[in-house]
Design a protein around this motif. Structure first.
Motif, PDB file in Angstrom:
ATOM      1  N   PRO A   1      -2.214 -17.515  14.176  1.00 21.33           N
ATOM      2  CA  PRO A   1      -2.880 -18.004  15.392  1.00 21.33           C
ATOM      3  C   PRO A   1      -2.750 -17.052  16.570  1.00 21.33           C
ATOM      4  CG  PRO A   1      -0.879 -19.267  14.922  1.00 21.33           C
ATOM      5  CD  PRO A   1      -1.140 -18.418  13.718  1.00 21.33           C
ATOM      6  N   ILE A   2      -1.774 -16.146  16.507  1.00 21.80           N
ATOM      7  CA  ILE A   2      -1.565 -15.183  17.598  1.00 21.80           C
ATOM      8  C   ILE A   2      -2.228 -13.843  17.302  1.00 21.80           C
ATOM      9  CG2 ILE A   2       0.169 -13.920  18.949  1.00 21.80           C
ATOM     10  CD1 ILE A   2       2.144 -16.186  18.254  1.00 21.80           C
ATOM     11  N   HIS A   3      -2.044 -13.349  16.070  1.00 18.79           N
ATOM     12  CA  HIS A   3      -2.444 -11.971  15.753  1.00 18.79           C
ATOM     13  C   HIS A   3      -3.693 -11.859  14.887  1.00 18.79           C
ATOM     14  CE1 HIS A   3       1.967 -11.604  16.645  1.00 18.79           C
ATOM     15  NE2 HIS A   3       1.471 -10.665  17.425  1.00 18.79           N
ATOM     16  N   GLY A   4      -4.280 -12.979  14.509  1.00 17.62           N
ATOM     17  CA  GLY A   4      -5.544 -12.916  13.795  1.00 17.62           C
ATOM     18  C   GLY A   4      -5.420 -12.805  12.292  1.00 17.62           C
ATOM     19  N   LYS A   5      -6.493 -12.305  11.658  1.00 21.00           N
ATOM     20  CA  LYS A   5      -6.613 -12.304  10.205  1.00 21.00           C
ATOM     21  C   LYS A   5      -6.054 -11.025   9.582  1.00 21.00           C
ATOM     22  CE  LYS A   5     -10.735 -15.276  10.029  1.00 21.00           C
ATOM     23  NZ  LYS A   5     -12.135 -15.391   9.578  1.00 21.00           N
ATOM     24  N   PHE A   6      -5.529 -11.206   8.354  1.00 21.02           N
ATOM     25  CA  PHE A   6      -5.052 -10.094   7.541  1.00 21.02           C
ATOM     26  C   PHE A   6      -5.497 -10.345   6.107  1.00 21.02           C
ATOM     27  CE2 PHE A   6      -2.043 -10.849  10.959  1.00 21.02           C
ATOM     28  CZ  PHE A   6      -1.844  -9.585  11.497  1.00 21.02           C
ATOM     29  N   GLU A   7      -5.795  -9.280   5.392  1.00 18.84           N
ATOM     30  CA  GLU A   7      -6.078  -9.434   3.969  1.00 18.84           C
ATOM     31  C   GLU A   7      -5.707  -8.163   3.235  1.00 18.84           C
ATOM     32  OE1 GLU A   7     -10.618  -8.461   2.779  1.00 18.84           O
ATOM     33  OE2 GLU A   7     -10.367 -10.378   3.840  1.00 18.84           O
ATOM     34  N   ASP A   8      -5.360  -8.335   1.967  1.00 21.44           N
ATOM     35  CA  ASP A   8      -5.002  -7.189   1.139  1.00 21.44           C
ATOM     36  C   ASP A   8      -5.296  -7.520  -0.308  1.00 21.44           C
ATOM     37  OD1 ASP A   8      -4.007  -4.666   0.431  1.00 21.44           O
ATOM     38  OD2 ASP A   8      -2.378  -4.814   1.889  1.00 21.44           O
ATOM     39  N   VAL A   9      -5.445  -6.476  -1.112  1.00 16.34           N
ATOM     40  CA  VAL A   9      -5.816  -6.658  -2.512  1.00 16.34           C
ATOM     41  C   VAL A   9      -4.563  -6.879  -3.356  1.00 16.34           C
ATOM     42  CG1 VAL A   9      -5.804  -4.162  -3.007  1.00 16.34           C
ATOM     43  CG2 VAL A   9      -7.149  -5.704  -4.428  1.00 16.34           C
TER      44      VAL A   9
END
Length: 702
Positions: free
Chosen positions: A112-120
């Motif tokens: 909610p503070i730093h946003g979205k992250f994604e990884d394979v």
């Protein structure tokens, strides 16, 4: 044309298959209850009693925010937050989804503070599915372990472990990129005293289940510790059969005598940093003759009686092209190399602040490894010949059954999460060097199910051994095994690995001699295990993996999961700071500076001669240039230099702009300059009359 013995063995497999049907039917009648061995306060588990974490996809798990965690850790290190909050609060924790998209498995999460992250997580969905489907379930739940396992969300909750890592020192004689512990860069020395080392080893055998683990002395560089040899001796004294060191090999390469002393102390394996074939393939480690060092280390260690496990940190774009070359090197030297460990890069330590651009370019998964092995060597099908290393726990359970309730140690068991580690076994003829994947001539899936049924029946030693023999025989295809390989060789391999019948293949306990070493090495067949162990970082962290970790760190604050210690909340940083030995300044004043090999410096070797087979065509002549062509930084140091240069360039641009305004535009110094790019275009006034609207349209049309 097959040898006649192969046809005889094929007939035996048919007979064994028929015998198995009868054996299994009789053996499954009124199965015995599981016994409780001396090494555990809980009974051995039946197959249906084993639990599994949520698997498959889409699924939800508990993860960490890559931005929150470093911020909280910094507060703890600065004394602004109590480290004990980690025991009660879910610090930095967020939910993550494991999903499929475009033929890949991804972890996606949002803070909610730093946003979205994604990884394979995987580039091959069938490979990922296969690993999870053959996972046999978790090991015995840890118990009577509160003294060592009390780390909040990071607590290890399942299993007995397989490798206990003890960092003897955080000092190192290299300055590597990557480095998951940021050696030589933290501003202080954390080095265990002799009392610390004994305490950690004593603690490890005080809890249940009591583990026959491999003890791995690590660092930093463990050979820099003044207690390195003493630690090996003490580990063997208290009962650990497999004592190993994770090392860059420099000290072993420099001194055959040091290798002899280590072997006599009881060192059985060296996990040798080994990033590729040739000095150019190791260029990123910044030691001019590092491959020569590796060759001399292997030569000296093997001669002294220590077995070598090359350990390769694989970074996409840096050395992923070395996978096939390293395997070929092992196949060419089957008497010297019994095991290969590939470790896809974990962006932690020196690399925790990695940019998204570099992370996506350098990310390498276990699925990458399986495909690179196939594409570069022709060995193995990813979804057929690779298995989670936890697949072997079914066979460990059988060994525990055979050794009975009076055994004082549990069999080494690799019961980790199926996303943690994988392996493919290759049987190599040491004489002819012919090889074949074991799963090409042994139906591993069905064999494991057969052994599971033997375990569930819980009969005595010899009935269980008979069942295993029948199961192995019925699942063996002699026509697909190496030319000179025989069924009896396969049965002996099982017996040698698990010590089931009591036959002496060369002792491995504290009474082990050089004669025992040579006896075990005299086996014609090398069971080459190609393993992949993927340690987590903050971008793909999964607490379901952490809680069944099999490679804990022994620390002054208990045993902590490998990933929770080196990444996760970062227990390493916290514990090493809490138990700091000295600041660097104080240490250097009292002990002097140890030699560090960096910046292309060469290690002085008395000789670069070795007796390994080294084909010229696999020796790398030029470092891999993928990232250079893409314009992407290769490591954290390059990223810092680029960031610094960009900042300096921005400052210079601003200075030139000020001079231009002052001397060309004749603006006074106190006029604030606002770049045109930062000024948003003014919104047009809203037209209210037909004439104004017409004028507005006309003006914009012009």
């Amino acid at each position: 044309m097959h040898k006649p013995i192969k046809y005889v063995e094929k007939a035996l497999t048919y007979a064994a298959n028929a015998a198995w049907v009868v054996f299994d039917k009789v053996n499954s009648i009124n199965p015995n209850p599981s016994f409780t061995p001396k090494w555990s306060d809980k009974p051995l588990l039946k197959s249906w009693e084993k639990t599994k974490p949520p698997l498959g996809w889409p699924r939800e798990t508990d993860s960490l925010c890559p931005k929150c965690v470093p911020e909280v850790r910094k507060e703890i290190l600065e004394g602004k937050k109590d480290w004990k909050d980690l025991l009660h609060e879910k610090v930095g924790e967020i939910k993550a989804q494991i999903i499929e998209r475009d033929g890949k498995i991804l972890m996606v999460k949002e803070c909610p503070i730093h946003g979205k992250f994604e990884d394979v997580m995987s580039i091959d969905t069938e490979f990922f599915r296969h690993l999870e489907e053959v996972f046999p379930g978790r090991d015995i739940r840890a118990h009577n372990d509160e003294k060592l396992h009390n780390h909040g969300s990071s607590t290890i909750r399942h299993g007995r472990g397989s490798v206990l890592t003890i960092d003897l020192t955080n000092r190192c004689n290299m300055m590597c990129d990557p480095c998951f512990m940021d050696a030589n860069q933290v501003g202080f020395v954390h080095e265990l005293t002799w009392s610390d080392i004994k305490q950690l080893l004593d603690n490890a055998i005080s809890i249940k289940p009591r583990r026959q683990m491999s003890v791995q002395f690590s660092g930093g560089e463990p050979t820099l510790s003044p207690y390195f040899l003493d630690a090996i001796r003490y580990a063997r004294k208290v009962g650990y059969n497999s004592v190993q060191a994770a090392t860059n090999g420099i000290e072993f390469a420099k001194s055959p005598e040091f290798c002899r002393q280590a072997a006599e102390a009881g060192l059985r394996y060296v996990y040798l940093q080994f990033d590729g074939i040739g000095n150019a393939a190791n260029e990123h480690r910044k030691v001019g003759n590092l491959f020569d060092v590796k060759m001399r280390a292997i030569e000296n260690l093997w001669t002294a009686g220590v077995d070598i496990v090359p350990v390769t940190t694989i970074v996409n774009g840096i050395n992923n092209e070395q996978v096939g070359r390293i395997i070929q090197f092992a196949l060419d030297n089957p008497k010297r190399i019994p095991f290969l460990s590939f470790q896809p890069v974990s962006f932690t330590g020196r690399d925790e602040a990695v940019t998204d651009e570099r992370r996506h370019a350098q990310r390498y998964t276990l699925s990458h490894l399986a495909h690179d092995v196939k594409n570069q060597t022709g060995l193995g099908e990813p979804a057929r010949d690779w298995f989670p290393i936890s697949f072997m726990s079914t066979f460990s359970d059988w060994s525990d059954l055979v050794h009975g309730p009076e055994a004082t140690w549990g069999q080494l068991s690799c019961g980790c999460h199926p996303n943690c580690g994988v392996g493919m076994a290759v049987m190599v003829d040491k004489e002819t060097k012919e090889s074949a994947p074991v799963t090409a001539f042994l139906k591993a899936d069905r064999l494991a199910k057969d052994v599971q049924r033997i375990n569930d029946a819980a009969r005595g030693k010899w009935i269980s051994i008979l069942g295993m023999a029948l199961a192995v025989m019925r699942n063996y295809d002699p026509f697909k095994s190496p030319t000179h390989f025989k069924l009896i060789d396969l049965l002996r391999k099982f017996d040698k690995t698990f010590g089931a019948t009591g036959k002496n293949y060369g002792r491995v306990d504290g009474s082990r001699t050089r004669r025992d070493i040579d006896q075990r090495r005299s086996d014609r067949w090398n069971f080459l295990f190609i393993a992949g162990m993927w340690f987590q970082d903050l971008f793909n962290y999964d607490f379901r993996r952490t809680e069944q970790c099999i490679i804990p760190y022994a620390t002054q604050e208990g045993e902590i999961s490998f990933c929770a210690y080196n990444t996760g909340i970062g227990w390493r940083n916290i514990i090493e700071k809490m138990h700091m030995t000295a600041t660097l300044t104080k240490w250097y004043n009292e002990h002097g500076r140890h030699e560090i090999f960096a910046g292309g410096k060469h290690v002085k070797l008395s000789s670069v001669e070795h007796s390994m087979v080294l084909r010229d065509e696999i020796v790398t002549k030029e470092a891999q240039k993928d990232l250079d062509r893409l314009g992407i930084a290769k490591n954290a140091r390059e990223e810092k230099i680029r960031a610094r240069d960009a900042k300096l360039q921005a400052e210079e641009n601003a200075r030139m702009a000020r001079l231009y305004r002052k001397h060309v535009l004749k603006e006074p110094d106190n006029v604030e300059f606002v770049p045109l790019s930062s000024i948003a275009p003014a919104a047009p006034a809203k037209a209210t009359t037909p004439e104004e609207k017409k004028e507005e349209v006309g003006s914009f049309g012009d």
